[in-house]
Structure formats: C-alpha cells, structure tokens
Design an enzyme around this catalytic site. Structure first.
Site, short mmCIF file in Angstrom:
data_model
loop_
_atom_site.label_atom_id
_atom_site.label_comp_id
_atom_site.label_asym_id
_atom_site.label_seq_id
_atom_site.Cartn_x
_atom_site.Cartn_y
_atom_site.Cartn_z
N ALA A 1 39.56 43.37 33.69
CA ALA A 1 40.07 42.35 34.62
C ALA A 1 41.53 42.57 35.05
O ALA A 1 42.10 41.71 35.73
CB ALA A 1 39.91 40.93 34.09
N ALA A 2 42.11 43.70 34.70
CA ALA A 2 43.48 43.97 35.19
C ALA A 2 43.47 44.04 36.72
O ALA A 2 44.34 43.49 37.39
CB ALA A 2 44.00 45.28 34.61
O1 RIB Z 1 36.43 43.32 36.53
C1 RIB Z 1 36.02 42.94 35.26
C2 RIB Z 1 34.67 42.28 35.31
O2 RIB Z 1 33.71 43.21 35.74
C3 RIB Z 1 34.19 41.78 33.98
O3 RIB Z 1 34.61 40.46 33.72
C4 RIB Z 1 32.69 41.94 34.07
O4 RIB Z 1 32.04 40.72 34.17
C5 RIB Z 1 32.45 42.81 35.28
O5 RIB Z 1 31.86 42.11 36.27
#
Ligand code: RIB
Length: 313
Positions: free
Chosen positions: A243-244
């Site tokens: 999630a960065a």
């Molecule tokens: O970008 C990160 C996300 O990608 C995660 O939270 C996971 O759910 C995927 O969808």
C-alpha cells in the site's frame, strides 16, 4: 470539489515469512494478520486522511461489512458501495518477507462482479471538475473512464496491477496517470528510467504523468509542459511495503485537489508513502496529515533540493 474513487475493496490475509513460498514447498508463517485492503479502499483512506472529500464506489460480499466501518471511521462516504449476496469480498493472500517486500495472490470476488447499472448510478451525483480516481482491480474500468470523461471529471488512473486488461481501456481519455516503474515500463515499452516519463508523454500527450521510481524518488510531468518536477524518496527502514503506492496516490491527488503545487503535493505524498512502509498492513499503515507534517519537519525537508534532481538531468 468531490472525489469519486471507483475501485476495489478487499480483505488482506498477510503472512510474515522468511522467504516467499517456492513451488512445491509448504512453509510455516511466523505470523498471520488480517487487514482491510484493496487498492481502492487504501487509496480512499489515504485521500480522506489527506483531507479530501471522497466517495468510495464498488462492491463487497456480505463478509466485507467491516471494510465499510473502517472507511466510515476515516471519513469516506460509502453510500455507493454495494453489498452483493452471490459473491464474496476480494481476498488478497499476501506474503511479506524479512525485507518488507511482498507478493500478492488475489481473488477478485465482488470487485470483478460490477454491473453497468452500478457504474451508471454511481456517476449521477458528480459533475464537471470533480475528480475520478481508478485502479485496475475492478471490472468495467473502461466504462468508468468513459463515464468520467463524458461528465468532464478529471480522470486519474493508477494502472495497478498491470495486466492485459489495461490494453482494453480507453487510455487516451485519461487525464493523469500515477504509476510505478513496472507499470511505466509496460505502458512505455522502455526500461530506461530516465527516458520513461518522456516515452509515456509521447504515448499520452494530453495526460499528466506521475512516475514513482522506488529509491530513485518520483517524477511529475504536467500535460503540455516539458520540464518535470522531481521528488526524492525518503530513506526509512521498510517493514511492509504493501500500500505504499496507494498511500502516495491518495496523498498526491488530495494535495492537487486542494490546490497544492505539484512539488508540494509530491513532497507530502512521498513522505506519507515513506511512513506507510515502516508499518505493517495496507490500510492501517496509512498516516494522517499531522504525522506527515511531523515527518517532514523532523527530516528538515520542507524545502527540497535533492540529489534526485541531478540524477535525472
Ligand atoms: O496495493 C496494495 C493492495 O493490493 C493490497 O491491500 C491488496 O488488497 C491488493 O489489492
């Protein structure tokens, strides 16, 4: 001005491992955590924490109600999220190794069961000048791009994850791309980091391009301009990089939407992303505005003159 984020919502099952599982191997994880996730949800939370008025649209199964509670608690409007009976919420099986890197296996579930009616009704409350934020983790993204463009909304696409579905999207209608170097390479057909942003500009002449380059920082090239804005990456100890990119996207779009200059919006987005990798999980790792300001103050980065500028000139 409102922001419609029509994207994925999911449940992340995160396994801490010594190394990523190899073919044929059974591996005992050191730890397992369950978090809210999905690129859409993560970006909505980042947008809201950065102060934007954000409406999440999309779908969950009946097992995903808690995702809505989390979104609401962060100030995201979830009236446009449908709860489907016939299909489950997206699941992501995420392995995180000792270096904080991840690999992700996705079951799309409700995110891949969106209908044209859901798309049409979601856009009813939005108008010219509003922002539309999209990723590549739901079906019908092509219709969303067309609907947003037709309304005169600013269409922002984070083409993640990059797969063959991207080629079926009307990318020429996108006003801004926010993408990492893997996605950049896929869309520009060059692996040369210094050339990539200009190759993307050639392919998408009417769009602003924002390229994140990991440790090499990020680059912003406004539509119609030839001089990019550079932002260095902040060095931190990574615990979990999940999630960065979503954090960067949410903070960048929120900053631009409230009138920050690209350089200032990039600085805050980069700081927010840096903080997020020092924490575990996707949505729970996203910092709030005060944390971002404190981070920037601490590293004395309010005025940026960074090495990455030289690197790219
Ligand atoms: O970008 C990160 C996300 O990608 C995660 O939270 C996971 O759910 C995927 O969808």
């Amino acid at each position: 001005m409102k922001i419609l984020n029509f994207g994925s919502l999911g449940i992340d099952y995160v396994f801490s491992v010594e190394h990523f599982v190899r073919p044929g191997e059974t591996l005992l994880a050191k730890e397992r955590q369950i978090y809210c996730g999905g690129k859409g949800l993560n970006q909505s939370i980042a947008l809201a924490k950065a102060g934007a008025m954000v409406f999440q649209a999309g779908a969950i199964g009946s097992d995903g109600e808690f995702l809505l509670d989390t979104l609401r608690s962060c100030g995201v409007n979830v009236d446009l999220v449908r709860c489907l009976e016939e299909v489950g919420t997206q699941n992501a099986l995420i392995q995180v190794n000792g270096e904080g890197q991840n690999c992700i296996l996705l079951y799309g579930g409700a995110n891949q069961a969106l209908t044209q009616e859901m798309v049409d009704s979601a856009f009813a409350g939005f108008e010219k000048g509003d922002y539309l934020v999209l990723q590549n983790e739901v079906n019908l993204a092509d219709q969303m791009i067309r609907a947003g463009h037709q309304k005169g909304m600013r269409v922002i696409l984070n083409p993640s994850p990059l797969n063959e579905a991207i080629d079926r999207l009307p990318l020429e209608l996108v006003d801004m791309f926010i993408l990492n170097e893997v996605e950049g390479e896929g869309l520009s057909h060059t692996a040369d980091k210094e050339r990539m942003i200009f190759a993307l500009r050639e392919r998408f002449p009417r769009a602003a391009i924002v390229l994140t380059l990991g440790g090499d920082g990020s680059v912003y090239l406004e539509a119609g301009q030839s001089e990019p804005v550079y932002q260095r990456a902040y060095r931190v100890k990574a615990v979990d990089t999940t999630a960065a990119g979503d954090t960067f996207t949410g903070y960048l779009v929120a900053g631009l939407a409230r009138g920050l200059a690209p350089a200032a919006a990039m600085e805050r987005a980069s700081a927010a992303a840096a903080i997020s990798v020092t924490r575990k999980g996707a949505a729970p790792s996203i910092p709030n505005e005060e944390e971002v300001s404190a981070f920037l103050q601490r590293i004395g980065a309010e005025t940026i003159h960074d090495e990455s500028q030289e690197k790219f000139h």
